[in-house]
Design a protein around this motif. Sequence first.
Motif: not given
Length: 439
Positions: A108-132
Amino acid sequence: MTYFKLASASAMVLAATTLSTRANAEDLTLCWAAWDPANALVELSKEFEAESGHTMNFEFVPWPNFADRMLNELNSGGKLCDLLIGDSQWIGGGAENGHYVKLNDFFDAEGISMDDFAPATVYAYSTWPKGTPNYYALPAMGDANGWFYRKDWFEDPEIQAAYKDATGQDLREPQSQKELLQIAQFFQGREIDGKTVYGAAIFTERGSEGITMGVTGALYPWGFKYENTPGSYDMEGAVNSPEAVEALEFYKEFYETATPPGYTNSYMGESLDAFKSGQVAMAMNWFAFFPGLYADPNTGGDKIDFFVNPPQNQPGSTLGGQGISVVSYSDKQDAALEYIKWFAQPEVQAKWWELGGYSAHNSVLEDPGFVDSQPFAGDFLEAMAGVQDFWQEPAYAELLLAMQKRIHDYVVADQGTAQEALDLLIEDWTEVFEDEGKL
């Protein structure tokens, strides 16, 4: 293509920040597996060193030892790694056990948006609990299990005629799992250029994750699910469904009728060796290796081509790839976060793809020239649109060991039936989830 222009712009813009950061220069250690993309990351990171004043060190561990080495490091609270590119399956444990820094406030502070990355990779590589929207990693290395084949053999008129005689069909890139097996069986034991060759190299390794990553390449296209309802841990009728049984029987038939002799404990390295030595017509492996395969002087170039894991009842590819996380035990978290910020930039992501890494950034994947940038680029996009991953639970290691045993016992050791193997797997997994308090 815009990659070279973007990378040049990156160097100019980021160089302007160098003087302001050198005063706080630190040595950072990034931990990952030892493979071709890691070498590309070393090259890419030279720009970060020049621009930030930080010095990057790297701890790369061979794949067969990577999970044990890094998970032991995390579980012991070790300070070796400031940054870790950890497998997608580790994200649950990394979050729940406090190994990874939660990145939401930083993004948030640096303006990095997960919307800029492929959804499947955000879901799989970044989120826990899944999809949150709780992020513990930035997508770093998109990957999936795909296929490559001897294009020169497939285009040989005599081989094409023989295949037509044998099957009544034209020899082509397989359009289904069953056609994949048919082609592999056609090549099995065939003599080409005075040498006996075999159908395909698939994964059968038991010690780490190999046979699970291979067999899911059949299970997912047949419609395999881990749970009837996501988050329910209700596995009966999903893990051992009729479709799952058929897919597992298919993989055993593939192993028994279309692979090189003695191919009982094979994974990435064995697959690459079998193909490069001219033993097999086709091989499965991770897209991460495809740049090196294409560049190989003996079996690359005009002799090789690539295809996405074929569908059966539906599209489905086994997800690989990793996110990059800041290790919570690091004393250099601020500098590690600087690396994350740098790596997230579109121009750096473009250079990452150019050097042989697999960017998950939409600006790279949606570039009009991306599909034509490499002979496997279009297949990569198609694969990533249909990926599934193994359990990402904190108890992932126990879940994986159980599947490794049950599948290897059935496919390679010829013990029991497919139905029995999957029924026993549900029993194993139920015990794990009961111990975790989730059942």
